[in-house]
Design a protein around this motif. Structure first.
Motif, short mmCIF file in Angstrom:
data_model
loop_
_atom_site.label_atom_id
_atom_site.label_comp_id
_atom_site.label_asym_id
_atom_site.label_seq_id
_atom_site.Cartn_x
_atom_site.Cartn_y
_atom_site.Cartn_z
N VAL A 53 0.85 -1.19 0.00
CA VAL A 53 0.00 0.00 0.00
C VAL A 53 0.89 1.24 0.00
O VAL A 53 2.03 1.20 0.47
N ARG A 54 0.35 2.31 -0.55
CA ARG A 54 1.03 3.60 -0.52
C ARG A 54 0.30 4.51 0.46
O ARG A 54 -0.92 4.56 0.48
N CYS A 55 1.08 5.22 1.26
CA CYS A 55 0.54 6.19 2.20
C CYS A 55 1.01 7.58 1.80
O CYS A 55 2.19 7.77 1.48
N VAL A 56 0.11 8.52 1.83
CA VAL A 56 0.46 9.93 1.65
C VAL A 56 0.77 10.46 3.05
O VAL A 56 -0.02 10.29 3.98
N VAL A 57 1.95 11.08 3.18
CA VAL A 57 2.43 11.52 4.49
C VAL A 57 2.78 13.01 4.43
O VAL A 57 3.42 13.46 3.49
N TRP A 68 -1.19 11.15 7.94
CA TRP A 68 -1.10 10.19 6.84
C TRP A 68 -2.49 9.70 6.46
O TRP A 68 -3.43 9.79 7.24
N HIS A 69 -2.58 9.22 5.24
CA HIS A 69 -3.76 8.48 4.81
C HIS A 69 -3.34 7.56 3.67
O HIS A 69 -2.32 7.79 3.01
N LEU A 70 -4.09 6.49 3.48
CA LEU A 70 -3.79 5.58 2.38
C LEU A 70 -4.03 6.33 1.08
O LEU A 70 -5.00 7.07 0.94
N ALA A 71 -3.13 6.14 0.13
CA ALA A 71 -3.20 6.86 -1.14
C ALA A 71 -4.48 6.55 -1.90
O ALA A 71 -5.04 7.42 -2.56
N ASP A 75 -10.47 7.22 3.61
CA ASP A 75 -11.15 6.94 4.87
C ASP A 75 -10.30 6.16 5.86
O ASP A 75 -10.75 5.84 6.95
N VAL A 76 -9.05 5.87 5.50
CA VAL A 76 -8.10 5.23 6.42
C VAL A 76 -6.99 6.26 6.64
O VAL A 76 -6.20 6.53 5.74
N ARG A 77 -6.98 6.83 7.84
CA ARG A 77 -6.06 7.95 8.08
C ARG A 77 -5.63 8.02 9.54
O ARG A 77 -6.25 7.39 10.40
N GLY A 78 -4.60 8.83 9.78
CA GLY A 78 -4.14 8.99 11.14
C GLY A 78 -3.31 10.24 11.33
O GLY A 78 -2.85 10.86 10.37
N THR A 79 -3.15 10.60 12.60
CA THR A 79 -2.33 11.73 13.00
C THR A 79 -1.49 11.28 14.19
O THR A 79 -2.00 10.60 15.08
#
Length: 130
Positions: A53-57, A68-71, A75-79
């Motif tokens: 998977v790719r994450c945008v950070v 971050w969130h999944l590219a 709806d899958v994200r975090g801080t």
């Protein structure tokens, strides 16, 4: 599924944030079996087994915050934010949100706890070596 946790570190928040955001330290704190590597500006590629998977950070150093969130899934994200803690240490505030179907809450919490424990060891190793 939502997670909102704070974890204590004996190191100052700047050191915790530095380890968290240093690409050279990524594999040291990711859960066992997960490998991460930078994948261009503002992206990280995570692999576990045959899944990738790719994450945008995005980082905000002045707030010691990483978002971050999944590219391919917004709806899958975090801080994650490193804050001042007691006795000169840090509190690492972690928030993650995802649909329940994406990852069961118990499994997500265990993966997070493993990652934080590994980050705590990496930070301590960094302080001891330096």
């Amino acid at each position: 599924m939502g997670i909102d946790r704070a974890y204590g570190f004996t190191a100052p928040p700047e050191v915790v944030f530095g380890n968290l955001t240093d690409p050279a330290h990524l594999d040291r704190w990711l859960p066992p079996g997960v490998h991460g590597e930078p994948a261009g500006s503002g992206e990280v590629r995570l692999r576990a087994g045959g899944v990738q998977v790719r994450c945008v950070v995005a980082t905000t150093p002045e707030d010691m915050r990483l978002q971050w969130h999944l590219a391919d899934r917004d709806d899958v994200r975090g801080t994650v934010q490193a804050l001042d803690g007691p006795a000169g240490g840090a509190q690492l505030r972690v928030r993650v949100s995802a649909p329940d179907a994406a990852l069961p809450a118990g499994r997500a919490e265990q993966l997070l706890a493993d990652a934080v424990e590994r980050l705590q060891r990496d930070v301590e190793d960094n302080l001891t070596a330096g």
